[in-house]
Design an enzyme around this catalytic site. Structure first.
Site, mmCIF file in Angstrom:
data_model
loop_
_atom_site.group_PDB
_atom_site.id
_atom_site.type_symbol
_atom_site.label_atom_id
_atom_site.label_comp_id
_atom_site.label_asym_id
_atom_site.label_seq_id
_atom_site.Cartn_x
_atom_site.Cartn_y
_atom_site.Cartn_z
ATOM 1 N N GLY A 45 13.342 -31.538 30.140
ATOM 2 C CA GLY A 45 13.429 -32.259 31.408
ATOM 3 C C GLY A 45 12.362 -33.327 31.518
ATOM 4 N N HIS B 256 12.998 -39.433 30.521
ATOM 5 C CA HIS B 256 12.653 -40.857 30.570
ATOM 6 C C HIS B 256 13.618 -41.605 29.646
ATOM 7 C CE1 HIS B 256 10.819 -39.922 26.745
ATOM 8 N NE2 HIS B 256 10.031 -39.020 27.321
ATOM 9 N N HIS C 160 14.602 -40.060 26.297
ATOM 10 C CA HIS C 160 15.654 -39.030 26.304
ATOM 11 C C HIS C 160 17.037 -39.670 26.450
ATOM 12 C CE1 HIS C 160 12.186 -36.583 27.976
ATOM 13 N NE2 HIS C 160 12.600 -35.821 26.989
ATOM 14 N N GLY D 25 14.140 -36.336 18.947
ATOM 15 C CA GLY D 25 13.379 -37.573 18.780
ATOM 16 C C GLY D 25 12.409 -37.479 17.609
ATOM 17 N N LYS E 43 9.614 -38.802 17.627
ATOM 18 C CA LYS E 43 8.229 -38.767 18.103
ATOM 19 C C LYS E 43 7.571 -37.444 17.727
ATOM 20 C CE LYS E 43 6.557 -38.363 22.397
ATOM 21 N NZ LYS E 43 5.511 -37.370 22.278
ATOM 22 N N GLN F 221 8.058 -31.402 14.352
ATOM 23 C CA GLN F 221 9.080 -30.541 14.977
ATOM 24 C C GLN F 221 10.451 -30.796 14.338
ATOM 25 O OE1 GLN F 221 9.609 -29.749 19.371
ATOM 26 N NE2 GLN F 221 11.114 -31.377 19.216
#
Ligand code: PAF
Length: 293
Positions: free
Chosen positions: A34, A37, A40, A151, A153, A157
Site C-alpha cells: 500500500g 505512488h 506502483h 519493482g 528498486k 528482493q
C-alpha cells in the site's frame, strides 16, 4: 472507471480468479504494502500489458519488519490507494487482515540462502527476506497468477523471489520493472513521506552518486577508487551509509572488476529516521566485453 473488487479473504479471491480463468483471461499480480505512488502504478500499467485482469495486494506484512523497524508507523492509505487503483483499471484488490494471512497457530517459515545471503540488505535486516519470501509465496499460491510483477528498486528482493519461485516450482512468471524516479532522480518509495524538507533535499545524492560511479566504472575507473568516492559523497550529504557496493547483476556476488560483466551498483543509507535504498545497472557496451576465441 469501474471499482476494483475488494477481496478480504483468500476464498473470495480464489472464486474470482476461477471465474476469470474460466473465461480464458490471464491474471497478473502486483504485490504491495500500500501507500501507493506512481512507481506502483507503473507496475500496474506493465501488468495490464501482460494480462486481462490485474490484481493488486495491499498488506503491510509484519514478518518482514524487525522489532526496531517501522511496521507500526508504515503509511496506511487504503482509500487513496483504492482511488489510484480504480483510475489505473485494476480488476481486484486483495486486502486481507493479519488473521487471514497468519491464522492462529501459524508456524511455517522459509529458510533462504543464495541471493538472500549476499551480504547486502541481509546484513542490516537479517530476518527481512524470510518474511518477504513467506508472504510472497503465500500470495502467489493464493492467487496463482500467470505473472507477478516486482519493482527493481528492491533488487535483492527480486533476486530472492526469482530464486524461491524457481526452487519451489511455483508456476508463475516473475517480471522485474524499472524503478520510477522523481524529477531529481530520487527513487520513488512509500518511505519518502518520512523525509523532512532538509532530508528530502539531500536524498537525490544517492542516485547522483550511483550515476556518477556507473559512468566512472564504464570509463575504466578502478572499482575501489570509484566506490570510495561515491561512499564519501553519500556520507558528506548527511547519510549514515549501510553499504554502497558493486555486484554482479545476476548472482549478486561482489565484483572486483567489470571485465564485461553486467554489474549493479546498490546503496542503502540512513538519513534522520529514514532508511533509503537504490540501485542502478552498470552495463558495459558490447564492444567493451572480452572477446571469446
Ligand atoms: O516490496 C514490497 O512492497 C514488499 O516487500 C512485498 C513484495 C509486497 C511483500 O510484502
Amino acid at each position: 472507471m469501474t471499482n476494483p473488487a475488494i477481496f478480504s479473504t483468500v476464498a473470495d479471491l480464489r472464486a474470482a480468479v476461477r471465474d476469470w480463468r474460466a473465461r480464458g483471461e490471464r491474471i497478473a499480480l502486483v504485490p504491495t504494502m500500500g501507500a501507493l505512488h506512481a512507481g506502483h502504478i507503473s507496475l500496474v500499467e506493465l501488468a495490464k500489458t501482460r494480462a486481462e485482469r490485474v490484481l493488486v495486494s495491499i498488506f503491510v506484512n509484519p514478518t518482514q519488519f524487525a522489532p526496531n523497524e517501522d511496521f507500526s508507523r508504515y503509511p496506511r492509505t487504503f482509500e487513496a490507494d483504492l482511488d489510484k487503483l480504480r483510475a489505473a483499471g485494476t480488476a481486484g484488490v486483495l486486502y486481507p487482515d493479519i488473521g487471514e494471512m497468519y491464522p492462529a497457530g501459524f508456524c511455517t517459515s522459509i529458510s533462504l540462502e543464495g541471493p538472500a545471503t549476499a551480504g547486502l540488505e541481509d546484513r542490516f535486516r537479517p530476518t527481512h527476506f524470510a518474511g518477504v519470501a513467506l508472504i510472497v509465496a503465500k500470495l502467489l499460491l493464493q492467487a496463482l497468477p500467470d505473472v507477478a510483477i516486482f519493482g527493481e528498486k528492491d533488487f535483492q528482493q527480486l533476486a530472492v523471489i526469482r530464486r524461491m519461485v524457481r526452487d519451489l516450482d511455483i508456476p508463475v512468471e516473475i517480471l522485474g520493472a524499472p524503478t520510477m524516479r522523481e524529477a531529481d532522480g530520487l527513487a520513488m518509495s512509500s518511505r519518502n513521506v518520512y523525509l523532512s524538507a532538509q532530508e528530502r533535499a539531500a536524498a537525490p545524492t544517492l542516485h547522483r552518486s550511483l550515476r556518477e560511479a556507473a559512468d566512472a566504472l564504464l570509463a575504466g575507473g578502478a572499482p575501489a577508487t570509484v566506490l570510495a568516492k561515491a561512499r564519501a559523497e553519500v556520507t558528506a550529504a548527511g547519510f549514515a551509509l549501510d553499504y554502497l557496493e558493486l555486484r554482479d547483476a545476476a548472482s549478486l556476488a561482489p565484483l572486483e572488476a567489470l571485465a564485461g560483466s553486467v554489474g549493479r551498483l546498490l546503496v542503502a543509507a540512513r538519513i534522520g529516521k529514514t532508511r533509503l535504498i537504490d540501485n542502478i545497472a552498470v552495463t558495459p557496451r558490447m564492444s567493451d566485453a572480452p572477446k571469446s576465441v
